[in-house]
Design an enzyme around this catalytic site. Structure first.
Site, PDB file in Angstrom:
ATOM      1  N   GLU A  31     -11.538   7.523  77.907  1.00  0.00           N
ATOM      2  CA  GLU A  31     -12.632   6.575  78.114  1.00  0.00           C
ATOM      3  C   GLU A  31     -12.476   5.822  79.429  1.00  0.00           C
ATOM      4  O   GLU A  31     -13.452   5.561  80.124  1.00  0.00           O
ATOM      5  CB  GLU A  31     -12.677   5.581  76.947  1.00  0.00           C
ATOM      6  CG  GLU A  31     -13.180   6.228  75.664  1.00  0.00           C
ATOM      7  CD  GLU A  31     -12.996   5.341  74.450  1.00  0.00           C
ATOM      8  OE1 GLU A  31     -11.859   5.288  73.941  1.00  0.00           O
ATOM      9  OE2 GLU A  31     -13.970   4.733  73.993  1.00  0.00           O
ATOM     10  N   ASN A  36     -10.588  -3.449  79.993  1.00  0.00           N
ATOM     11  CA  ASN A  36     -11.118  -3.307  78.639  1.00  0.00           C
ATOM     12  C   ASN A  36     -10.583  -4.490  77.830  1.00  0.00           C
ATOM     13  O   ASN A  36      -9.443  -4.479  77.374  1.00  0.00           O
ATOM     14  CB  ASN A  36     -10.628  -1.966  78.069  1.00  0.00           C
ATOM     15  CG  ASN A  36     -11.162  -1.714  76.675  1.00  0.00           C
ATOM     16  OD1 ASN A  36     -11.801  -2.571  76.073  1.00  0.00           O
ATOM     17  ND2 ASN A  36     -10.882  -0.527  76.164  1.00  0.00           N
ATOM     18  N   ARG A  48     -12.726   0.232  58.089  1.00  0.00           N
ATOM     19  CA  ARG A  48     -14.165  -0.016  57.934  1.00  0.00           C
ATOM     20  C   ARG A  48     -14.749   0.981  56.940  1.00  0.00           C
ATOM     21  O   ARG A  48     -14.353   2.144  56.911  1.00  0.00           O
ATOM     22  CB  ARG A  48     -14.900   0.140  59.265  1.00  0.00           C
ATOM     23  CG  ARG A  48     -14.552  -0.919  60.267  1.00  0.00           C
ATOM     24  CD  ARG A  48     -15.425  -0.751  61.513  1.00  0.00           C
ATOM     25  NE  ARG A  48     -14.688  -1.192  62.676  1.00  0.00           N
ATOM     26  CZ  ARG A  48     -14.685  -0.564  63.853  1.00  0.00           C
ATOM     27  NH1 ARG A  48     -15.402   0.526  64.034  1.00  0.00           N
ATOM     28  NH2 ARG A  48     -13.978  -1.039  64.849  1.00  0.00           N
ATOM     29  N   ARG A  82     -15.409  -2.546  80.745  1.00  0.00           N
ATOM     30  CA  ARG A  82     -16.010  -1.935  79.558  1.00  0.00           C
ATOM     31  C   ARG A  82     -16.721  -3.052  78.784  1.00  0.00           C
ATOM     32  O   ARG A  82     -16.132  -4.096  78.493  1.00  0.00           O
ATOM     33  CB  ARG A  82     -14.926  -1.337  78.676  1.00  0.00           C
ATOM     34  CG  ARG A  82     -15.488  -0.797  77.394  1.00  0.00           C
ATOM     35  CD  ARG A  82     -14.435  -0.643  76.344  1.00  0.00           C
ATOM     36  NE  ARG A  82     -15.010  -0.096  75.119  1.00  0.00           N
ATOM     37  CZ  ARG A  82     -14.514  -0.341  73.930  1.00  0.00           C
ATOM     38  NH1 ARG A  82     -13.453  -1.118  73.785  1.00  0.00           N
ATOM     39  NH2 ARG A  82     -15.065   0.183  72.869  1.00  0.00           N
ATOM     40  N   HIS A  91     -18.825   4.111  71.149  1.00  0.00           N
ATOM     41  CA  HIS A  91     -17.922   5.164  71.657  1.00  0.00           C
ATOM     42  C   HIS A  91     -18.660   6.052  72.657  1.00  0.00           C
ATOM     43  O   HIS A  91     -18.284   7.213  72.857  1.00  0.00           O
ATOM     44  CB  HIS A  91     -17.405   6.079  70.524  1.00  0.00           C
ATOM     45  CG  HIS A  91     -16.386   5.459  69.620  1.00  0.00           C
ATOM     46  ND1 HIS A  91     -16.294   5.817  68.296  1.00  0.00           N
ATOM     47  CD2 HIS A  91     -15.405   4.555  69.830  1.00  0.00           C
ATOM     48  CE1 HIS A  91     -15.308   5.140  67.720  1.00  0.00           C
ATOM     49  NE2 HIS A  91     -14.759   4.365  68.634  1.00  0.00           N
TER      50      HIS A  91
END
Ligand code: ADP
Length: 369
Positions: free
Chosen positions: A352, A7, A214, A64, A153
């Site tokens: 994940e 990742n 964010r 990923r 996600h």
């Protein structure tokens, strides 16, 4: 079968080696500050070589990749064409896809004989109907520029819905759930029968819920105001919306633990705003799904903050008959709703990396048949 999940971020690289038979982690590490003056490695090449210095037995690498746009609906074996497509998608996710691609190119160059698979954050959401993923903009912008909601996600939301089906011992196809991945980046997803039918992030991960730094959903007119009235250029606006907004914008910090400790009015306001933004999506997704079997909390905040979970679910008792069991919630139990609650509320630790490895393996098994 040992699968190495990579990742890669622009200056970091997380890696996890799984023994897939037992689903155990053989090795895990995070390399940070790649390419920075005080970093140990000057580029992704050196960082990836260093992972293999540990004498790992690797049968396959799963990467990923953040943005697969509408090009990838599931895991795919990486070849030259896949690399070119990920490269073409860089404008949609400049920092993320570039870093993912760097890692892929280095790993393919170093280990050309190992099968390598890409797993996309967007792929799970490709099942959204058109009415969910289109923006009400001129249709040509979708056709020509691919401007639409993609959602992110995806591996996390998919993992959570599959795990929920296992916990409830129900077929995934019969289960409707709302998954809440609440971390620094946060998103919600409405999942009908194992398929994403709507999600809060959009063409980029900036949309939807309020996040650590964010802004989530805002009126797009604000961007023109910042540009035309305040003279800010687009890089400055980008920085504000991605890095200086969200919880941080309201109370000066993005770490929920620190905000909960902070007794200031602004900290209180930030917590209320965050809970409200998640609450609104839950309400909307109940309406979209019609019937809901479970609401699932995950991510750093969802998994650990009983305080925030309670704040989010508060108010759903009366009209929706969703009732938290406060001691189960405080104890971070797997099921945190009472027996009487119409919709079960659960806490599931997302994984994940394991989902990426599982999808890569499933792809390879189908591919080799
Ligand atoms: P990322 O999106 O970077 O992977 P995480 O999923 O690790 O983020 O979530 C980070 C967030 O989780 C931070 O806001 C952190 O404060 C919050 N968090 C972690 N543990 C707790 C806790 N015990 N109580 C409240 N918040 C927590």
């Amino acid at each position: 079968m040992n699968i190495l999940v990579i990742n890669a971020g622009s200056s970091s690289l997380k890696y996890t080696l799984f023994a897939m038979e037992s689903k155990t982690v053989l090795e895990h590490g995070v390399i940070e500050h790649i390419g920075e003056p005080h970093g140990k490695y000057s580029n992704h090449h050196e960082a990836i070589v260093s992972i293999f210095d540990h004498q790992l037995e690797v049968d396959m690498i799963a990467h990923r990749v953040v943005h697969g746009a509408d090009q990838f609906t599931q895991a795919v074996k990486i070849d030259q064409k896949v690399i070119e497509t990920i490269c073409d998608l860089i404008p949609l996710a400049p920092l993320h896809n570039k870093a993912n691609l760097d890692a892929i190119e280095v790993a393919m160059g170093l280990y050309p004989l190992l099968p390598q698979v890409a797993v996309f954050d967007t792929a799970f959401h490709q099942s959204m109907p058109k009415e969910a993923y289109l923006y009400a903009l001129p249709y040509e912008l979708y056709e020509k520029e691919k401007i639409r909601r993609y959602g992110f996600h995806g591996t996390s939301h998919q993992y959570l819905s599959k795990t929920m089906a296992q916990i409830l011992q129900k077929p995934l196809e019969t289960l409707n759930v709302i998954t809440l991945h609440l971390g620094n980046g946060s998103s919600a997803c409405a999942i009908k029968g194992g398929k994403s039918i709507d999600t809060s992030m959009g063409m980029s991960p900036l949309a939807g819920l309020i996040m650590g730094s964010r802004c989530g959903d805002i009126d797009s007119e604000i961007i023109f105001h910042l540009h035309q009235k305040m003279g800010l250029d687009f890089d400055a606006i980008d920085h504000i919306l991605n890095k200086e907004s969200g919880l941080k914008g309201i109370c000066g910090q993005n770490d929920l633990r620190a905000i909960i400790e902070d007794s200031s009015e602004r900290a209180d306001l930030a917590l209320n705003m965050y809970a409200r933004s998640v609450k609104k999506y839950i309400g909307a997704y109940i309406a979209l799904l019609g019937s809901v079997d479970a609401i699932i909390f995950s991510g750093g905040i969802g998994e650990h903050s009983a305080f925030m979970r309670q704040k989010i679910i508060k108010g759903f008792e009366e009209s929706f008959n969703i009732v938290l069991d406060s001691s189960a919630n405080e104890e971070n139990k797997a099921c945190i709703s009472t027996q009487k609650s119409k919709i079960g509320v659960y806490v599931i630790a997302t994984n994940e990396e394991l989902e990426i490895a599982s999808q890569a393996l499933a792809f390879l098994e189908v591919d080799s048949k």
